[in-house]
Motif scaffolding. Structure first.
Motif, PDB file in Angstrom:
ATOM      1  N   CYS A  65      -4.854   0.607  -6.427  1.00 14.75           N
ATOM      2  CA  CYS A  65      -4.689  -0.582  -5.588  1.00 14.75           C
ATOM      3  C   CYS A  65      -5.759  -1.594  -5.962  1.00 14.75           C
ATOM      4  O   CYS A  65      -6.848  -1.223  -6.374  1.00 14.75           O
ATOM      5  CB  CYS A  65      -4.815  -0.174  -4.119  1.00 14.75           C
ATOM      6  SG  CYS A  65      -4.770  -1.569  -2.989  1.00 14.75           S
TER       7      CYS A  65
ATOM      8  N   ASN B 150       0.808  -1.226   0.000  1.00  8.89           N
ATOM      9  CA  ASN B 150       0.000   0.000   0.000  1.00  8.89           C
ATOM     10  C   ASN B 150       0.842   1.278   0.000  1.00  8.89           C
ATOM     11  O   ASN B 150       0.413   2.312   0.496  1.00  8.89           O
ATOM     12  CB  ASN B 150      -0.989   0.020   1.165  1.00  8.89           C
ATOM     13  CG  ASN B 150      -2.091  -0.991   0.962  1.00  8.89           C
ATOM     14  OD1 ASN B 150      -2.519  -1.230  -0.153  1.00  8.89           O
ATOM     15  ND2 ASN B 150      -2.544  -1.588   2.034  1.00  8.89           N
TER      16      ASN B 150
ATOM     17  N   TYR C 255      -6.719   5.441  -4.264  1.00 10.38           N
ATOM     18  CA  TYR C 255      -6.557   6.111  -2.974  1.00 10.38           C
ATOM     19  C   TYR C 255      -6.194   7.565  -3.181  1.00 10.38           C
ATOM     20  O   TYR C 255      -5.266   7.881  -3.915  1.00 10.38           O
ATOM     21  CB  TYR C 255      -5.449   5.471  -2.140  1.00 10.38           C
ATOM     22  CG  TYR C 255      -5.794   4.100  -1.603  1.00 10.38           C
ATOM     23  CD1 TYR C 255      -6.926   3.899  -0.831  1.00 10.38           C
ATOM     24  CD2 TYR C 255      -4.959   3.024  -1.844  1.00 10.38           C
ATOM     25  CE1 TYR C 255      -7.227   2.644  -0.329  1.00 10.38           C
ATOM     26  CE2 TYR C 255      -5.248   1.768  -1.327  1.00 10.38           C
ATOM     27  CZ  TYR C 255      -6.378   1.603  -0.575  1.00 10.38           C
ATOM     28  OH  TYR C 255      -6.665   0.365  -0.081  1.00 10.38           O
ATOM     29  N   ASP C 256      -6.912   8.455  -2.524  1.00 14.82           N
ATOM     30  CA  ASP C 256      -6.601   9.888  -2.516  1.00 14.82           C
ATOM     31  C   ASP C 256      -5.399  10.069  -1.604  1.00 14.82           C
ATOM     32  O   ASP C 256      -5.476   9.853  -0.402  1.00 14.82           O
ATOM     33  CB  ASP C 256      -7.812  10.669  -1.993  1.00 14.82           C
ATOM     34  CG  ASP C 256      -7.594  12.154  -1.980  1.00 14.82           C
ATOM     35  OD1 ASP C 256      -6.484  12.623  -2.254  1.00 14.82           O
ATOM     36  OD2 ASP C 256      -8.572  12.866  -1.697  1.00 14.82           O
ATOM     37  N   ARG C 257      -4.284  10.465  -2.163  1.00 12.91           N
ATOM     38  CA  ARG C 257      -3.065  10.596  -1.366  1.00 12.91           C
ATOM     39  C   ARG C 257      -2.786  12.060  -1.074  1.00 12.91           C
ATOM     40  O   ARG C 257      -1.846  12.495  -0.596  1.00 12.91           O
ATOM     41  CB  ARG C 257      -1.866   9.983  -2.088  1.00 12.91           C
ATOM     42  CG  ARG C 257      -2.028   8.521  -2.381  1.00 12.91           C
ATOM     43  CD  ARG C 257      -1.889   7.678  -1.148  1.00 12.91           C
ATOM     44  NE  ARG C 257      -1.946   6.259  -1.522  1.00 12.91           N
ATOM     45  CZ  ARG C 257      -1.665   5.306  -0.709  1.00 12.91           C
ATOM     46  NH1 ARG C 257      -1.334   5.526   0.525  1.00 12.91           N
ATOM     47  NH2 ARG C 257      -1.745   4.064  -1.098  1.00 12.91           N
TER      48      ARG C 257
ATOM     49  N   THR D 273      -9.299   0.190  -7.189  1.00 12.29           N
ATOM     50  CA  THR D 273      -9.484   1.141  -6.105  1.00 12.29           C
ATOM     51  C   THR D 273      -8.439   2.229  -6.261  1.00 12.29           C
ATOM     52  O   THR D 273      -7.282   1.950  -6.525  1.00 12.29           O
ATOM     53  CB  THR D 273      -9.306   0.441  -4.739  1.00 12.29           C
ATOM     54  OG1 THR D 273     -10.259  -0.622  -4.646  1.00 12.29           O
ATOM     55  CG2 THR D 273      -9.493   1.412  -3.589  1.00 12.29           C
TER      56      THR D 273
ATOM     57  N   GLY E  49      -2.908  10.431  -6.412  1.00 14.37           N
ATOM     58  CA  GLY E  49      -3.438   9.237  -5.779  1.00 14.37           C
ATOM     59  C   GLY E  49      -2.676   8.014  -6.245  1.00 14.37           C
ATOM     60  O   GLY E  49      -1.698   8.117  -6.981  1.00 14.37           O
TER      61      GLY E  49
END
Length: 105
Positions: A84, A47, A103-105, A101, A81
């Motif tokens: 994943c 991740n 992810y907002d990073r 998926t 982002g």
């Protein structure tokens, strides 16, 4: 009962490339043509914010997997982002569809 029909290695992490050290969350797809695809998250750590989706293909009857270019992490509304847990599906007209998926990073 599960029957194993084939086993092997699709991807080996590389210590010399930090962003390809480990791979996780694999999913498989066999197309109607017989081509097999494996998609997985690849990165320096599980991740990791810099993780990308790795993609490999094996032609019908082949025992070796061909590494395809990584699917990089896009921006959504200009926000960085990472992708994943990718999954592939084949549409009725033979196109590959990616579900992932982000992810907002």
């Amino acid at each position: 009962m599960t029957t194993v029909i084939e086993e092997g290695t699709v991807f080996l992490g590389r210590r010399d490339l930090p962003n390809e050290r480990i791979a996780f969350f694999p999913t498989l797809l066999q197309r109607q043509s017989g081509d097999r695809f494996c998609i997985f998250q690849v990165g320096a750590a599980k991740n990791s914010p810099q993780a990308e989706l790795g993609l490999c293909r094996a032609r019908p009857g082949a025992l070796q997997w061909e590494r395809l270019p990584n699917l990089t992490s896009p921006k959504w509304n200009e926000r960085p982002g990472s992708l994943c847990i990718g999954s592939l599906a084949e549409s009725e007209d033979g196109r590959l569809c990616l579900f992932a998926t982000w992810y907002d990073r």
